[in-house]
Scaffold this motif. Structure first.
Motif, PDB file in Angstrom:
ATOM      1  N   ASN A 100     -10.509  20.114   5.402  1.00  0.00           N
ATOM      2  CA  ASN A 100      -9.248  19.619   4.837  1.00  0.00           C
ATOM      3  C   ASN A 100      -8.019  20.218   5.501  1.00  0.00           C
ATOM      4  O   ASN A 100      -6.982  19.564   5.568  1.00  0.00           O
ATOM      5  CB  ASN A 100      -9.188  19.890   3.332  1.00  0.00           C
ATOM      6  N   ASN A 101      -8.114  21.449   5.978  1.00  0.00           N
ATOM      7  CA  ASN A 101      -6.935  22.128   6.506  1.00  0.00           C
ATOM      8  C   ASN A 101      -6.966  22.403   8.002  1.00  0.00           C
ATOM      9  O   ASN A 101      -5.939  22.740   8.570  1.00  0.00           O
ATOM     10  CB  ASN A 101      -6.728  23.462   5.778  1.00  0.00           C
ATOM     11  N   TYR A 102      -8.121  22.272   8.609  1.00  0.00           N
ATOM     12  CA  TYR A 102      -8.213  22.645  10.014  1.00  0.00           C
ATOM     13  C   TYR A 102      -8.538  21.473  10.928  1.00  0.00           C
ATOM     14  O   TYR A 102      -8.099  21.431  12.062  1.00  0.00           O
ATOM     15  CB  TYR A 102      -9.251  23.759  10.182  1.00  0.00           C
ATOM     16  N   GLN A 103      -9.307  20.506  10.467  1.00  0.00           N
ATOM     17  CA  GLN A 103      -9.692  19.360  11.293  1.00  0.00           C
ATOM     18  C   GLN A 103      -8.943  18.118  10.817  1.00  0.00           C
ATOM     19  O   GLN A 103      -8.846  17.883   9.618  1.00  0.00           O
ATOM     20  CB  GLN A 103     -11.200  19.100  11.195  1.00  0.00           C
ATOM     21  N   ASP A 104      -8.447  17.315  11.748  1.00  0.00           N
ATOM     22  CA  ASP A 104      -7.819  16.060  11.341  1.00  0.00           C
ATOM     23  C   ASP A 104      -8.858  14.939  11.364  1.00  0.00           C
ATOM     24  O   ASP A 104      -9.997  15.135  11.785  1.00  0.00           O
ATOM     25  CB  ASP A 104      -6.593  15.734  12.198  1.00  0.00           C
ATOM     26  N   ASP A 105      -8.468  13.747  10.914  1.00  0.00           N
ATOM     27  CA  ASP A 105      -9.415  12.637  10.775  1.00  0.00           C
ATOM     28  C   ASP A 105     -10.115  12.285  12.084  1.00  0.00           C
ATOM     29  O   ASP A 105     -11.315  12.033  12.103  1.00  0.00           O
ATOM     30  CB  ASP A 105      -8.704  11.398  10.225  1.00  0.00           C
ATOM     31  N   SER A 106      -9.371  12.256  13.187  1.00  0.00           N
ATOM     32  CA  SER A 106      -9.998  11.873  14.462  1.00  0.00           C
ATOM     33  C   SER A 106     -10.978  12.947  14.930  1.00  0.00           C
ATOM     34  O   SER A 106     -12.025  12.624  15.503  1.00  0.00           O
ATOM     35  CB  SER A 106      -8.941  11.598  15.528  1.00  0.00           C
ATOM     36  N   GLN A 107     -10.677  14.211  14.698  1.00  0.00           N
ATOM     37  CA  GLN A 107     -11.613  15.274  15.075  1.00  0.00           C
ATOM     38  C   GLN A 107     -12.890  15.186  14.248  1.00  0.00           C
ATOM     39  O   GLN A 107     -13.990  15.362  14.772  1.00  0.00           O
ATOM     40  CB  GLN A 107     -10.970  16.651  14.901  1.00  0.00           C
ATOM     41  N   ILE A 108     -12.756  14.904  12.966  1.00  0.00           N
ATOM     42  CA  ILE A 108     -13.932  14.762  12.106  1.00  0.00           C
ATOM     43  C   ILE A 108     -14.754  13.565  12.561  1.00  0.00           C
ATOM     44  O   ILE A 108     -15.985  13.640  12.637  1.00  0.00           O
ATOM     45  CB  ILE A 108     -13.528  14.634  10.625  1.00  0.00           C
ATOM     46  N   ASP A 109     -14.093  12.445  12.894  1.00  0.00           N
ATOM     47  CA  ASP A 109     -14.816  11.273  13.397  1.00  0.00           C
ATOM     48  C   ASP A 109     -15.590  11.617  14.661  1.00  0.00           C
ATOM     49  O   ASP A 109     -16.746  11.214  14.825  1.00  0.00           O
ATOM     50  CB  ASP A 109     -13.849  10.118  13.681  1.00  0.00           C
ATOM     51  N   ASP A 110     -14.976  12.358  15.582  1.00  0.00           N
ATOM     52  CA  ASP A 110     -15.650  12.763  16.818  1.00  0.00           C
ATOM     53  C   ASP A 110     -16.850  13.663  16.528  1.00  0.00           C
ATOM     54  O   ASP A 110     -17.905  13.514  17.138  1.00  0.00           O
ATOM     55  CB  ASP A 110     -14.688  13.487  17.763  1.00  0.00           C
ATOM     56  N   ILE A 111     -16.692  14.605  15.615  1.00  0.00           N
ATOM     57  CA  ILE A 111     -17.795  15.500  15.260  1.00  0.00           C
ATOM     58  C   ILE A 111     -18.974  14.690  14.745  1.00  0.00           C
ATOM     59  O   ILE A 111     -20.115  14.888  15.154  1.00  0.00           O
ATOM     60  CB  ILE A 111     -17.339  16.532  14.209  1.00  0.00           C
ATOM     61  N   VAL A 112     -18.700  13.745  13.843  1.00  0.00           N
ATOM     62  CA  VAL A 112     -19.763  12.935  13.246  1.00  0.00           C
ATOM     63  C   VAL A 112     -20.388  12.011  14.284  1.00  0.00           C
ATOM     64  O   VAL A 112     -21.609  11.878  14.364  1.00  0.00           O
ATOM     65  CB  VAL A 112     -19.217  12.126  12.046  1.00  0.00           C
ATOM     66  N   GLU A 113     -19.566  11.382  15.119  1.00  0.00           N
ATOM     67  CA  GLU A 113     -20.070  10.386  16.069  1.00  0.00           C
ATOM     68  C   GLU A 113     -20.855  10.997  17.219  1.00  0.00           C
ATOM     69  O   GLU A 113     -21.858  10.448  17.647  1.00  0.00           O
ATOM     70  CB  GLU A 113     -18.906   9.573  16.629  1.00  0.00           C
ATOM     71  N   TYR A 114     -20.396  12.121  17.736  1.00  0.00           N
ATOM     72  CA  TYR A 114     -20.983  12.617  18.978  1.00  0.00           C
ATOM     73  C   TYR A 114     -22.058  13.677  18.805  1.00  0.00           C
ATOM     74  O   TYR A 114     -23.191  13.466  19.163  1.00  0.00           O
ATOM     75  CB  TYR A 114     -19.886  13.109  19.920  1.00  0.00           C
ATOM     76  N   ASP A 115     -21.733  14.818  18.302  1.00  0.00           N
ATOM     77  CA  ASP A 115     -22.750  15.868  18.337  1.00  0.00           C
ATOM     78  C   ASP A 115     -22.883  16.661  17.055  1.00  0.00           C
ATOM     79  O   ASP A 115     -23.671  17.575  16.975  1.00  0.00           O
ATOM     80  CB  ASP A 115     -22.492  16.816  19.503  1.00  0.00           C
ATOM     81  N   GLY A 116     -22.127  16.344  16.058  1.00  0.00           N
ATOM     82  CA  GLY A 116     -22.264  17.010  14.778  1.00  0.00           C
ATOM     83  C   GLY A 116     -21.730  18.433  14.778  1.00  0.00           C
ATOM     84  O   GLY A 116     -21.117  18.895  15.737  1.00  0.00           O
ATOM     85  N   ILE A 117     -21.984  19.105  13.686  1.00  0.00           N
ATOM     86  CA  ILE A 117     -21.541  20.478  13.514  1.00  0.00           C
ATOM     87  C   ILE A 117     -22.629  21.233  12.765  1.00  0.00           C
ATOM     88  O   ILE A 117     -23.272  20.683  11.869  1.00  0.00           O
ATOM     89  CB  ILE A 117     -20.183  20.528  12.770  1.00  0.00           C
ATOM     90  N   GLU A 118     -22.860  22.455  13.156  1.00  0.00           N
ATOM     91  CA  GLU A 118     -23.836  23.299  12.475  1.00  0.00           C
ATOM     92  C   GLU A 118     -23.065  24.355  11.698  1.00  0.00           C
ATOM     93  O   GLU A 118     -22.193  25.031  12.243  1.00  0.00           O
ATOM     94  CB  GLU A 118     -24.761  23.974  13.488  1.00  0.00           C
ATOM     95  N   ILE A 119     -23.386  24.467  10.411  1.00  0.00           N
ATOM     96  CA  ILE A 119     -22.718  25.441   9.553  1.00  0.00           C
ATOM     97  C   ILE A 119     -23.771  26.412   9.053  1.00  0.00           C
ATOM     98  O   ILE A 119     -24.803  25.998   8.530  1.00  0.00           O
ATOM     99  CB  ILE A 119     -22.033  24.753   8.355  1.00  0.00           C
ATOM    100  N   GLU A 120     -23.491  27.699   9.237  1.00  0.00           N
ATOM    101  CA  GLU A 120     -24.429  28.699   8.733  1.00  0.00           C
ATOM    102  C   GLU A 120     -23.672  29.907   8.197  1.00  0.00           C
ATOM    103  O   GLU A 120     -22.584  30.225   8.660  1.00  0.00           O
ATOM    104  CB  GLU A 120     -25.410  29.150   9.817  1.00  0.00           C
ATOM    105  N   GLU A 121     -24.278  30.531   7.199  1.00  0.00           N
ATOM    106  CA  GLU A 121     -23.722  31.775   6.693  1.00  0.00           C
ATOM    107  C   GLU A 121     -24.238  32.913   7.563  1.00  0.00           C
ATOM    108  O   GLU A 121     -25.432  33.023   7.809  1.00  0.00           O
ATOM    109  CB  GLU A 121     -24.135  32.014   5.239  1.00  0.00           C
ATOM    110  N   LEU A 122     -23.335  33.735   8.034  1.00  0.00           N
ATOM    111  CA  LEU A 122     -23.709  34.890   8.840  1.00  0.00           C
ATOM    112  C   LEU A 122     -23.914  36.084   7.925  1.00  0.00           C
ATOM    113  O   LEU A 122     -23.156  36.288   6.980  1.00  0.00           O
ATOM    114  CB  LEU A 122     -22.624  35.195   9.869  1.00  0.00           C
TER     115      LEU A 122
END
Length: 97
Positions: free
Chosen positions: A31-53
């Motif tokens: 909501n505060n760091y990625q804009d709509d086009s960046q989120i679309d690119d993340i979803v369309e191309y290679d995704g994002i991996e989220i993990e707790e360190l």
């Protein structure tokens, strides 16, 4: 320690976020760091991996560029969180472009 540390890894690098829980970290990041086009690119191309360190992942020292001083410093993600986390989600590290 009233926070957790999360890694958001994608094709352009990884952001390290401190937050109370995963939901807060994810909401803050998208909501505060990625804009709509960046989120679309993340979803369309290679995704994002989220993990707790945890453990060694947050204690290990990394050479991190400090934008305030313009110099690099050896610091752990835990040290950064202790310095900057004030009860609200906070990006501790972001990729340098």
């Amino acid at each position: 320690m009233g926070y957790k540390i999360f890694k958001f890894e994608h094709s352009e690098g990884a952001e390290i976020v401190a937050a109370e829980n995963a939901k807060d970290a994810i909401n803050f990041y998208f909501n505060n760091y990625q804009d709509d086009s960046q989120i679309d690119d993340i979803v369309e191309y290679d995704g994002i991996e989220i993990e707790e360190l945890q453990g060694e992942d947050i204690k290990k020292k990394h050479e991190i560029h400090n934008e305030e001083t313009g110099k690099s410093e050896e610091v752990s993600y835990r040290e950064l969180a202790e310095r900057f986390y004030k009860g609200e989600p906070e990006i501790l590290v972001m990729p340098r472009y």
